[in-house]
Design a protein around this motif. Structure first.
Motif, short mmCIF file in Angstrom:
data_model
loop_
_atom_site.label_atom_id
_atom_site.label_comp_id
_atom_site.label_asym_id
_atom_site.label_seq_id
_atom_site.Cartn_x
_atom_site.Cartn_y
_atom_site.Cartn_z
N ASP A 243 6.70 -31.55 11.73
CA ASP A 243 6.24 -31.11 12.24
C ASP A 243 4.95 -31.27 13.15
O ASP A 243 3.32 -30.87 14.44
N LEU A 244 4.00 -31.91 11.91
CA LEU A 244 2.86 -31.99 11.94
C LEU A 244 2.46 -33.65 12.20
O LEU A 244 3.02 -34.91 11.34
N ASP A 245 1.02 -33.88 13.35
CA ASP A 245 1.13 -35.57 13.21
C ASP A 245 -0.15 -36.45 12.44
O ASP A 245 -0.63 -35.41 11.82
N GLU A 246 -0.08 -37.01 11.91
CA GLU A 246 -1.91 -38.12 11.59
C GLU A 246 -2.84 -36.77 11.36
O GLU A 246 -3.14 -36.88 11.08
N ALA A 247 -2.90 -37.47 13.38
CA ALA A 247 -4.32 -36.48 13.30
C ALA A 247 -4.48 -35.14 13.19
O ALA A 247 -5.68 -34.00 13.13
N GLU A 248 -3.21 -34.14 13.46
CA GLU A 248 -3.38 -33.14 12.92
C GLU A 248 -3.56 -32.24 11.27
O GLU A 248 -3.64 -31.84 10.68
N VAL A 249 -2.91 -33.70 10.66
CA VAL A 249 -3.19 -32.91 9.11
C VAL A 249 -4.22 -33.94 9.07
O VAL A 249 -5.06 -33.05 7.97
N ASP A 250 -4.72 -34.66 9.65
CA ASP A 250 -6.14 -34.86 8.91
C ASP A 250 -7.20 -34.27 9.11
O ASP A 250 -8.47 -34.09 8.33
N ALA A 251 -6.72 -32.92 10.58
CA ALA A 251 -7.82 -31.92 10.34
C ALA A 251 -7.78 -30.59 9.90
O ALA A 251 -8.96 -30.27 9.39
N ILE A 252 -6.66 -30.98 9.23
CA ILE A 252 -6.62 -29.28 8.20
C ILE A 252 -7.10 -29.95 6.03
O ILE A 252 -6.91 -29.50 5.72
N ALA A 253 -7.36 -30.90 6.29
CA ALA A 253 -7.48 -32.19 5.22
C ALA A 253 -8.53 -31.89 4.42
O ALA A 253 -9.48 -33.57 4.85
N THR A 254 -9.49 -30.76 4.72
CA THR A 254 -10.69 -30.56 4.60
C THR A 254 -10.98 -30.30 2.69
O THR A 254 -12.70 -29.61 2.47
N GLY A 255 -9.90 -29.97 1.84
CA GLY A 255 -10.55 -30.00 0.52
C GLY A 255 -10.19 -28.49 0.56
O GLY A 255 -10.43 -27.62 -0.38
N GLN A 256 -10.37 -27.65 1.98
CA GLN A 256 -9.89 -25.86 1.59
C GLN A 256 -8.97 -25.44 1.62
O GLN A 256 -8.21 -26.58 1.96
N ALA A 265 -0.15 -20.56 9.92
CA ALA A 265 -0.30 -21.17 11.61
C ALA A 265 -0.73 -22.46 11.67
O ALA A 265 -0.49 -23.19 12.52
N ASN A 266 -1.24 -23.04 10.54
CA ASN A 266 -1.33 -24.81 10.81
C ASN A 266 -0.30 -25.95 10.14
O ASN A 266 -0.34 -26.63 9.98
N GLY A 267 1.26 -24.71 10.11
CA GLY A 267 2.63 -26.00 9.55
C GLY A 267 2.01 -26.25 8.48
O GLY A 267 3.46 -27.24 8.33
N LEU A 268 1.95 -26.01 7.17
CA LEU A 268 1.80 -26.28 6.24
C LEU A 268 2.88 -25.94 5.29
O LEU A 268 3.82 -26.01 4.68
N VAL A 269 3.70 -24.72 5.98
CA VAL A 269 4.59 -24.57 5.60
C VAL A 269 4.78 -22.98 6.07
O VAL A 269 4.57 -23.34 7.90
N ASP A 270 7.16 -22.79 5.90
CA ASP A 270 7.49 -22.46 7.50
C ASP A 270 7.69 -20.51 7.51
O ASP A 270 8.19 -20.44 8.85
N GLN A 271 7.67 -20.14 5.96
CA GLN A 271 8.27 -19.01 6.72
C GLN A 271 7.34 -18.40 5.05
O GLN A 271 6.67 -19.11 4.25
N ILE A 272 6.52 -16.68 5.68
CA ILE A 272 6.17 -16.10 4.36
C ILE A 272 7.07 -15.52 3.32
O ILE A 272 7.95 -14.13 4.60
N GLY A 273 7.52 -15.24 2.55
CA GLY A 273 8.71 -15.03 2.12
C GLY A 273 8.55 -15.07 0.53
O GLY A 273 7.44 -15.77 -0.21
#
Length: 345
Positions: A243-256, A265-273
């Motif tokens: 569900d994440l494209d290259e641009a979206e991954v680059d945007a969140i790959a800041t090291g934070q 919210a950023n699509g890194l996980v699917d569910q909180i549980g």
């Protein structure tokens, strides 16, 4: 009655024909040495047996342990744990657990349990590579505990494109990036009156030296290495988080670092549980009831030598390095204290 002395101890013996005279040798000094020799012999034999076992078989072969569900069930779900810093013996044991789950025909699905701040880039990729092969054969979901950051998130990608990732409400994840720890000691040379003068075959043989500033071609060299390593990391995410494209991954790959809600919210996980939520979802995917299968863990017992000596399977250098890394991990705390310092756990 006749009296006899044996090594200073007086013994009363009955008189008369046909009776035997018994002399008891009760020398405390000799008895003490016999006991010492017996203890030494026992220790030597134990060490020899341990050496024999370690030579002819793997002393750190993972063992299976019941975790939850139905202990009498034949079908199993294996919890493969990635805990602590991903490095050295820890990496080796994780890889062996993956291999054991792959070879066990009764293991029908895998729950990858991650609680790690990351570690070595080669170690993380090696685990990811083996998990990819396993997830291609058996359904795998991910459960993130306290940390699944950097290399901890990297290995989670090994669950593949069909996996769901569950993060607990307090999980910290993300930290997508690469770091090469380095100190700048250029000022130390002037203070101590010493100068680094290595004999080397090329200009970059001692790079990155802490005794000079990182500039020019040398900086470009390491920037390229970092960029290449980061590209491998983001590529793994793009491949497995469909569900994440290259641009979206680059945007969140800041090291934070991201909290669980931010990661969702950023699509890194699917569910909180929690683990039970991940197992329920995995059961729906793989067709099992979590209460009717045997959920197992893998663990590695210490060798006889390690148990006797009180040593760890990790080398002293590994233990010190891991303790140092653990001490640098940022931690959020709900703490009522006049001294808000982390425990280093």
């Amino acid at each position: 009655m006749a009296k006899s002395k044996a090594d200073g101890q007086e013994i009363v013996l009955p008189e008369g024909e046909g009776r035997s005279t018994i002399v008891i040798n009760n020398n405390p000094g000799k008895a003490k040495w016999v006991k010492i020799l017996l203890v030494i012999s026992l220790i030597v034999n134990v060490f020899m047996y341990s050496a024999y076992q370690e030579y002819f078989q793997d002393p750190h072969e993972p063992q299976e342990r019941f975790h939850d569900g139905d202990a009498s069930a034949t079908d199993k779900v294996a919890r493969i744990s990635v805990d602590g810093v991903i490095f050295g013996k820890n990496t080796t044991n994780i890889l062996k657990s993956i291999n054991k789950a792959q070879e066990d025909e009764n293991v029908k699905a895998i729950l990858l349990s991650v609680d790690s701040p990351g570690g070595g880039a080669p170690d993380s990729h090696q685990i990811y590579h083996e998990l990819k092969k396993l997830s291609a054969q058996k359904p795998m979901y991910v459960h993130m505990k306290k940390y699944a950051a950097s290399g901890g998130y990297y290995v989670a990608m090994g669950a593949g494109t069909e996996a769901k990732i569950f993060a607990e409400p307090t999980t910290w994840t993300g930290s997508i990036g690469v770091i090469i720890p380095r100190f700048n000691l250029t000022g130390l040379e002037e203070k101590l009156g010493i100068r680094s003068a290595p004999i080397k075959s090329g200009p970059f043989k001692d790079s990155p030296s802490p005794f000079r500033d990182l500039e020019g071609a040398e900086k470009e060299l390491w920037d390229a290495i970092i960029a290449d390593s980061l590209g491998l990391f983001t590529g793994v995410i793009v491949e497995n988080r469909t569900d994440l494209d290259e641009a979206e991954v680059d945007a969140i790959a800041t090291g934070q670092v991201y909290t669980a809600s931010q990661a969702l919210a950023n699509g890194l996980v699917d569910q909180i549980g929690y683990e039970e939520d991940a197992l329920t979802a995995l059961g729906e995917k793989a067709g099992f009831d979590p209460e009717k299968v045997r959920i197992i863990d893998y663990y590695v017992e210490p060798t006889i030598t390690e148990a006797l000596m009180g040593t760890s399977a990790k080398s002293p250098i590994e233990q010190q390095w891991e303790a140092l890394v653990q001490s640098t991990i940022p931690r959020a705390m709900y703490l009522c204290s006049w001294l808000p310092i982390g425990t280093g756990e």
